[in-house]
Design a protein around this motif. Sequence first.
Motif, short mmCIF file in Angstrom:
data_model
loop_
_atom_site.label_atom_id
_atom_site.label_comp_id
_atom_site.label_asym_id
_atom_site.label_seq_id
_atom_site.Cartn_x
_atom_site.Cartn_y
_atom_site.Cartn_z
N UNK A 24 0.80 -1.23 0.00
CA UNK A 24 0.00 0.00 0.00
C UNK A 24 0.84 1.28 0.00
N UNK A 25 2.06 1.20 0.52
CA UNK A 25 2.86 2.41 0.68
C UNK A 25 3.97 2.49 -0.37
N UNK A 26 4.33 3.70 -0.70
CA UNK A 26 5.41 3.90 -1.66
C UNK A 26 6.79 3.89 -1.03
N UNK A 27 6.89 4.35 0.22
CA UNK A 27 8.20 4.39 0.85
C UNK A 27 8.60 2.99 1.31
N UNK A 28 9.89 2.69 1.31
CA UNK A 28 10.34 1.35 1.68
C UNK A 28 10.16 1.04 3.16
N UNK A 29 9.81 -0.22 3.42
CA UNK A 29 9.75 -0.73 4.79
C UNK A 29 11.09 -1.37 5.12
N UNK A 30 11.72 -0.91 6.19
CA UNK A 30 12.94 -1.53 6.71
C UNK A 30 12.50 -2.49 7.80
N UNK A 31 12.77 -3.78 7.63
CA UNK A 31 12.31 -4.80 8.58
C UNK A 31 13.41 -5.83 8.76
N UNK A 32 13.53 -6.35 9.98
CA UNK A 32 14.44 -7.46 10.19
C UNK A 32 15.19 -7.47 11.49
N UNK A 33 15.19 -6.38 12.23
CA UNK A 33 15.93 -6.34 13.49
C UNK A 33 15.47 -7.42 14.46
N UNK A 34 14.23 -7.86 14.31
CA UNK A 34 13.68 -8.84 15.24
C UNK A 34 13.57 -10.23 14.63
#
Length: 188
Positions: free
Chosen positions: A102-112
């Motif tokens: 849904x969003x244009x900006x990137x999702x940074x995920x993975x620290x957890x």
Amino acid sequence: DYVPDALKAKEMGYKCYKIHPGAGQHKDNSSLIPSYVGHIEEIRQLRKALGDEFVIAHDPVQAYNRYEAMAVGKVLDELDYAWFEDPIRTVDREGLVQLANALGLPLHVGEFLASISDFAEYIGTGALDVVRLIADNVGGISGAMRVGLLADAFGLECTPHNWGNVIDLAVHFQLELALPKTYWFEVP
């Protein structure tokens, strides 16, 4: 109140400022508002103060539910923020996929995330746009290199988490120097 600190960072030559939002309440606590509503106000204030060209990122550290993350994410998109980091709980992979779509900006995920196979699943389902890792969680330098190269195989940026003591900073800095597609070094 992030504006004075962000302006100081900009003046010092930093290229980006990342928000770790707090409670989201007004200073005088005159009216209690949902945290995410206060965060949206902070997001708007920072963009106005720093100008349209300055790079800003937002990291609520899994503080939102899906609805709140979508509301905040739309404002971040509108104001051209660079990324949205860990918006909801990492275990809500389906919610992350919905946000990423849904969003244009990137999702940074993975620290957890704590294994290379977890990263493969999240990459494969589109639950993240940028791989964010903590070396300690994925088997140290060797494991972090494997995760970073997995990200590269899918054309994704990998941004190691830079926080903690001097040793943590040094390890993640060396990883960023060694990995392809890393662009930001976070400084506490």
